[in-house]
Every structure is written in C-alpha cells, then in structure tokens.
Design an enzyme around this catalytic site. Structure first.
Site, PDB file in Angstrom:
ATOM      1  N   HIS A   1      13.863   7.656  -7.224  1.00  0.00           N
ATOM      2  CA  HIS A   1      13.050   6.743  -6.413  1.00  0.00           C
ATOM      3  C   HIS A   1      13.598   5.318  -6.463  1.00  0.00           C
ATOM      4  CE1 HIS A   1       9.486   6.320  -3.957  1.00  0.00           C
ATOM      5  NE2 HIS A   1       9.214   5.173  -4.564  1.00  0.00           N
TER       6      HIS A   1
ATOM      7  N   LYS B   1       6.546  13.210   4.401  1.00  0.00           N
ATOM      8  CA  LYS B   1       5.209  13.491   3.887  1.00  0.00           C
ATOM      9  C   LYS B   1       4.303  13.804   5.071  1.00  0.00           C
ATOM     10  CE  LYS B   1       4.784  10.914  -0.443  1.00  0.00           C
ATOM     11  NZ  LYS B   1       4.097   9.804  -1.119  1.00  0.00           N
TER      12      LYS B   1
ATOM     13  N   TYR C   1      10.079  -5.572  -0.762  1.00  0.00           N
ATOM     14  CA  TYR C   1      11.507  -5.878  -0.662  1.00  0.00           C
ATOM     15  C   TYR C   1      11.760  -7.328  -0.254  1.00  0.00           C
ATOM     16  CZ  TYR C   1      11.215  -0.875  -0.877  1.00  0.00           C
ATOM     17  OH  TYR C   1      10.888   0.390  -1.263  1.00  0.00           O
TER      18      TYR C   1
ATOM     19  N   HIS D   1       7.944   5.019   6.720  1.00  0.00           N
ATOM     20  CA  HIS D   1       6.600   4.464   6.560  1.00  0.00           C
ATOM     21  C   HIS D   1       6.024   4.110   7.925  1.00  0.00           C
ATOM     22  CE1 HIS D   1       6.734   4.421   2.270  1.00  0.00           C
ATOM     23  NE2 HIS D   1       7.717   3.550   2.192  1.00  0.00           N
TER      24      HIS D   1
ATOM     25  N   ARG E   1      13.331  10.336   0.180  1.00  0.00           N
ATOM     26  CA  ARG E   1      12.610  10.707  -1.035  1.00  0.00           C
ATOM     27  C   ARG E   1      13.322  11.881  -1.706  1.00  0.00           C
ATOM     28  NH1 ARG E   1       8.809   9.810   2.976  1.00  0.00           N
ATOM     29  NH2 ARG E   1       7.253   8.165   2.530  1.00  0.00           N
TER      30      ARG E   1
ATOM     31  N   ARG F   1      16.132   4.937  -3.903  1.00  0.00           N
ATOM     32  CA  ARG F   1      15.453   4.686  -2.617  1.00  0.00           C
ATOM     33  C   ARG F   1      15.132   3.194  -2.487  1.00  0.00           C
ATOM     34  NH1 ARG F   1      11.972   6.966   1.373  1.00  0.00           N
ATOM     35  NH2 ARG F   1       9.842   6.137   1.454  1.00  0.00           N
TER      36      ARG F   1
END
Length: 356
Positions: free
Chosen positions: A306, A234, A341, A332, A210, A309
């Site tokens: 982004h 995060k 994706y 994630h 990120r 990414r």
C-alpha cells in the site's frame, strides 16, 4: 493467508453462523466483496455473537441459534456496552500489557456490523418484498477516528515512500544488489522468482493499483503496447489503469520466462504465479506483502504494497499538481482521499517559512 486456507477458514466460520448471516455472505459474494473482507467480517460476527450469548442478551445455546429478533431489538445502550467490552477486555496478545483492543479494531468491528445491519434493514427482500426489519441501531453508533491532522499523517507516511529517484533505485537494488548478501541456498530461491518479483514491484510502483487488484490480474488484463492494465476495483467495477513506461522491461522480462519457469499451461490464466512441486498457482496477497517487506527493509525501510501505491500517487501529484488526475489513477470517486498527497509534497509552506 493462502487462498485455499482462507476459503477453509471461511467455511469453518460459516458453519457457526445463523441463517441470516449466511444469506448476507451469499449476497456480498455477488457484489463482489473479496474473500479476505468477508473472512474478516465473519470473525467480527463471531466475536459479537459470542458476546450476545455471554452477556445474556441472547439465550441461544450457540451462535447458529441466535434469533434475528435479537438484532432487531438491540438498544443503543446494548451496543455501547459491547464497545465498552471491546475497550476493556484483556488483550489476547500474550506479549502485550494493553487492556482492550485498538480503536482501529473497534472501528473494523463496527463497520462489519453496520454492513450486516444495512443488509437486514435495507437491502434484503423477504417473502413480502420488504427487509427483515427496519430498526438499524448501528446508525446511532459513531466510530472514533484517530486524531491526526493531514499534515501529521503526511509527514509520517513520507518517511516510508520511495520518492524522486528512489523509485528506480529500489528496483535497481532488488535487481543488482540484493543478492550480494545472500547465501548460495538463498540465491537459488531468489533467482527463481527474481523476474516475477521485480515485475510485481514495478507494476505497483508504476500504476498505484491496490494489492488485491494486482493479485487478481489475469494475462488478458495486461497490454504492454499501450501500458494499460484492466483491474477489478472495490465494489466490482472494471477499470483501465495506465502504467508508467519504466515498468515495461520488468514486465516483459517476467512474461518471457513465466510459462517455462512456473510450468504454466493454457488454463493457468493468472498473471503472477507461484509454483510448488510442478503445480502453478496464482500468487496470494500475503506472499506479495512478505516479498515487498523483505526487499524494502533491506533497501531502506520495511514498507507494505500500500505504501508503494502511496508512492505512485505522491509522485504523480508532484508532477501534475492535479488531485483529479491522481484520484482517477487510484480509482477513487472523489478527490477528498487525495488531499493527503497535497500535504506530502507541500514544499511551498516550508519555503515560505525559510524566507521569513
């Protein structure tokens, strides 16, 4: 927004807030929430509290005087009235004829309020060890998501990705072709930051981290021998992220000129620097966004960090067909987020249709 200005704005908003929001802010700093997230949340609280006063729900003279009981006693109908206000209020954008704010903005507002209510009703401990109150009206308010299938979203995003050999073509364009159109004055600025800019773009395209994770990298976080970077994800978790080997020469070139070019001393630990009047500073997110936007627009289409990414994630899935691997690379917890994706690279369905 530069870090100094961001912190200044945060202090400005904090000076307006009631005590329980200041407690919330302090608590979330320890998670840690990013300053950007907290700034956006404080803006949303100001908007909400102003509405409470203007609508007569709170009789406080100013935001700081709003009583916590006001939040405890808010009804579902009150919150729905606030959402309706957001939908129907005149837009503050002079160039827009739209009434109300976008659904994305409304969702962000509700997310900020949900976070505050969760803190007040579940996370905080008062003198008796209990939360300040238990009634969480935000649990009764649902957000409206944009109606779009994964296939539609994938098709929209696909146009803004540098897939296949376009990844290396983009880097090659910045390195060898971008400067051709520049004036002598613009070339001087470009040459000063060329190695740094290429290193940042290569890192984003090779790791899929990120923007905030790239900004917060320190020198100690990068291992070029192993092609691994240590990032803060995060929620504050530390994670080791692999990089594709094509990024190595760009990062090595930048590191070879970093100290001299940006006047870096031992105490300047940030990996990516800017320099103004002889003083080095950590590069900020907005500078990287502008830089990526500038180069990508000249190359093909203006994109955000982004989207770089997304580019890495799509290329990785295309090569491995493993959602688990992609989700681990992106940091994630589940593979649900990576469903996108599978649609971007889903050529099987198109091939089957072509064979009908």
């Amino acid at each position: 927004m530069k870090r100094e200005l961001l912190l200044e704005k945060i202090e400005e908003y904090k000076s307006l807030m009631p005590w329980f929001v200041l407690e919330y802010y302090q608590s979330k700093l320890s998670v840690p929430y990013s300053f950007t997230t907290l700034y956006e949340y404080l803006k949303e609280y100001k908007r909400f509290f102003n509405w409470l006063i203007d609508s007569g729900i709170s009789d406080a003279d100013d935001i700081a005087s709003i009583h916590i009981k006001t939040l405890e006693n808010l009804t579902k109908k009150d919150m729905e009235s606030f959402v309706l206000y957001l939908r129907e209020r005149p837009s503050l954008n002079t160039y827009s004829k739209k009434q109300g704010v976008s659904q994305t903005t409304i969702n962000r507002t509700l997310s900020a309020l949900s976070s505050l209510y969760k803190y007040l009703t579940e996370e905080v401990e008062g003198p008796d060890g209990e939360p300040y109150f238990y009634r969480n009206v935000m649990k009764k308010i649902s957000t409206k998501k944009k109606k779009e299938t994964l296939a539609a979203r994938a098709e929209n995003i696909k146009q803004k990705l540098f897939l296949g050999d376009e990844t290396m073509k983009f880097l090659d364009y910045v390195e060898n072709e971008y400067e051709v159109k520049l004036s002598n004055r613009a070339k001087s600025s470009f040459y000063k930051n060329k190695e740094r800019d290429l290193a940042i773009i290569a890192l984003l395209l090779s790791s899929g981290v990120r923007l905030s994770e790239a900004v917060n990298l320190d020198l100690k976080d990068i291992n070029l021998k192993m092609m691994v970077i240590d990032v803060t994800r995060k929620g504050g978790q530390r994670d080791s992220v692999n990089m594709a080997s094509f990024a190595r020469p760009y990062l090595e070139n930048y590191l070879s000129i970093r100290n001299k070019r940006y006047k870096a001393e031992k105490q300047d630990v940030a990996l990516f620097l800017t320099e103004y009047r002889g003083v080095p500073n950590r590069i900020d997110a907005s500078s990287i966004e502008k830089m990526v936007g500038k180069y990508s627009q000249d190359f093909k289409i203006r994109v955000t960090p982004h989207k770089l990414r997304h580019t890495l994630a799509t290329r990785l899935y295309d090569a491995t067909k493993s959602q688990v691997l992609v989700s681990h690379q992106l940091g994630h917890a589940s593979t649900q987020v990576t469903d996108l994706y599978t649609h971007i690279v889903n050529d099987e369905q198109k091939n089957a249709l072509d064979n009908l």
